[in-house]
Design a protein around this motif. Structure first.
Motif, short mmCIF file in Angstrom:
data_model
loop_
_atom_site.label_atom_id
_atom_site.label_comp_id
_atom_site.label_asym_id
_atom_site.label_seq_id
_atom_site.Cartn_x
_atom_site.Cartn_y
_atom_site.Cartn_z
N TRP A 1 0.94 -1.37 -0.14
CA TRP A 1 0.26 -0.16 -0.28
C TRP A 1 0.23 0.74 -0.10
O TRP A 1 1.68 1.55 0.92
N LEU A 2 0.75 2.45 -0.89
CA LEU A 2 1.35 3.67 -0.65
C LEU A 2 0.28 4.11 -0.60
O LEU A 2 -0.73 4.01 -0.59
N CYS A 3 1.14 4.89 0.50
CA CYS A 3 -0.28 6.07 1.38
C CYS A 3 0.49 7.34 1.50
O CYS A 3 1.66 8.53 1.93
N GLY A 4 -0.95 8.26 0.76
CA GLY A 4 -0.21 9.63 1.30
C GLY A 4 -1.42 11.28 1.03
O GLY A 4 -2.39 9.83 0.68
N PRO A 5 -1.17 12.30 0.95
CA PRO A 5 -1.84 13.18 1.18
C PRO A 5 -1.94 13.66 -0.66
O PRO A 5 -1.04 13.03 -1.97
N ALA A 6 -2.95 13.14 -1.18
CA ALA A 6 -3.48 14.28 -2.75
C ALA A 6 -4.25 15.38 -2.78
O ALA A 6 -5.72 15.19 -2.24
N THR A 7 -3.77 16.08 -3.03
CA THR A 7 -5.17 17.38 -2.88
C THR A 7 -5.14 17.78 -4.41
O THR A 7 -4.05 18.63 -5.44
N LEU A 8 -6.23 18.40 -4.11
CA LEU A 8 -6.40 19.90 -5.39
C LEU A 8 -5.77 21.12 -5.52
O LEU A 8 -5.51 22.05 -4.39
N VAL A 9 -5.10 20.66 -6.38
CA VAL A 9 -4.85 22.72 -6.85
C VAL A 9 -5.49 24.02 -7.74
O VAL A 9 -5.65 24.83 -6.67
N PHE A 10 -5.71 23.47 -8.57
CA PHE A 10 -6.85 24.18 -9.21
C PHE A 10 -7.82 24.12 -10.15
O PHE A 10 -7.42 22.38 -10.09
N GLU A 11 -8.48 24.37 -10.44
CA GLU A 11 -8.74 23.65 -12.25
C GLU A 11 -9.40 25.40 -13.09
O GLU A 11 -9.50 26.38 -12.82
N GLY A 12 -9.55 24.31 -14.60
CA GLY A 12 -9.70 26.09 -15.35
C GLY A 12 -9.95 25.06 -16.63
O GLY A 12 -10.13 24.19 -16.70
N GLU A 13 -10.22 26.10 -18.05
CA GLU A 13 -10.10 25.85 -18.86
C GLU A 13 -9.06 26.66 -19.77
O GLU A 13 -8.55 27.34 -19.43
N ILE A 14 -9.28 25.37 -20.46
CA ILE A 14 -7.86 26.01 -21.64
C ILE A 14 -7.78 25.00 -22.91
O ILE A 14 -8.27 24.37 -22.95
N SER A 15 -7.61 25.88 -23.64
CA SER A 15 -7.46 25.82 -25.15
C SER A 15 -6.26 25.01 -25.97
O SER A 15 -5.16 25.82 -25.71
N THR A 16 -6.15 24.10 -26.49
CA THR A 16 -5.26 23.37 -27.18
C THR A 16 -4.63 22.90 -28.81
O THR A 16 -5.95 23.86 -29.29
N PRO A 17 -3.09 23.34 -28.76
CA PRO A 17 -3.62 23.85 -30.11
C PRO A 17 -4.20 22.75 -31.53
O PRO A 17 -4.51 21.83 -30.36
N ALA A 18 -4.27 23.40 -32.32
CA ALA A 18 -4.91 22.47 -33.28
C ALA A 18 -4.07 21.33 -33.84
O ALA A 18 -2.86 21.09 -33.80
#
Length: 263
Positions: free
Chosen positions: A245-262
């Protein structure tokens, strides 16, 4: 240009771009686009990118890409972050079961950001001259050193990763120093081609190799540049380990929208 709604997570400084792909809306992503999204200057910036997919018979499926844009082997910290993300997306089973490239996993959470992830059993370790080589879902070269903080992990790790044996497919390289109550681990990751703040499968490999000769259950505290983890496992033979078992923290930093290149 295609718009993407993304989430950025980190587990002890190992950071990931994550998308909810259960409707298949991000199946279009190319290697170049994944690389762009992970770029720390021109994109979001991350060590890797993950898609939360549907998978029949399981709560979800995990698809993982390295920062270079290529689909890769199992990522332990990524798996923990994806579990936390799955909970945020409404998957609330007490035990979450998912399928990754190395097979099935299960995980539980304690509180809102502590994830316990069950890894695959390890059967067989190559013991060389001052190193160990094993697979914990990804291939890992493990070397114990006297002063891990002073080590040039980029140069030393790169030399091993690109030597004649490993250069074709690569390996992750872990440098390990025992501490008063556990180990300190620094890792050069293939696909990122640099040191990362933490590597879950690497930490797991290092903890297994730090255990004593006794066949028993171990709990190994692990320090990384990005923070503390814990690896629990049972040693069942000279080179055999289960119930890892691998145990430790996992946290949200931020969310957002982004456009990817063609494409």
């Amino acid at each position: 240009m295609s718009a993407i709604h993304f989430y950025k997570y980190q587990g002890t400084g190992n950071d990931f771009v994550i998308m909810d792909n259960r409707k298949g809306q991000y199946d279009f992503l190319t290697e170049e686009q994944v690389h762009f999204l992970c770029d720390r200057r021109f994109g979001i910036g991350a060590d890797g990118l993950m898609l939360l997919n549907n998978y029949e018979g399981y709560d979800f499926g995990m698809k993982y890409y390295n920062a270079d844009g290529r689909e890769s082997s199992m990522c332990g910290n990524g798996g923990r972050c994806l579990v936390a993300f799955a909970r945020k997306m409404g998957l609330n089973s007490e035990v979450l079961r998912f399928m990754a490239i190395d097979g099935p996993h299960e995980a539980t959470m304690k509180g809102t950001d502590w994830v316990n992830l069950k890894m695959q059993d390890v059967n067989g370790v190559e013991i060389g001259n001052l190193y160990f080589y094993l697979n914990t879902g990804s291939p890992h070269f493990v070397k114990f050193v006297d002063d891990v903080k002073a080590l040039d992990v980029f140069e030393e790790g790169r030399q091993i990763r690109y030597n004649d044996r490993f250069k074709a497919v690569g390996t992750n390289v872990n440098f390990v120093q025992p501490t008063d109550n556990g180990i300190f681990v620094r890792t050069y990751e293939r696909g990122v081609e640099d040191e990362t703040y933490s590597c879950g499968t690497g930490v797991t490999a290092a903890a297994l190799m730090a255990s004593g000769p006794e066949e028993k259950t171990y709990t190994v505290p692990v320090q990384t540049l990005g923070g503390g983890l814990e690896v629990r496992f049972t040693k069942t033979g000279e080179r055999e380990y289960k119930d890892i078992w691998l145990c430790g923290p996992a946290t949200l930093v931020f969310e957002g929208e982004i456009s990817t290149p063609a494409k």
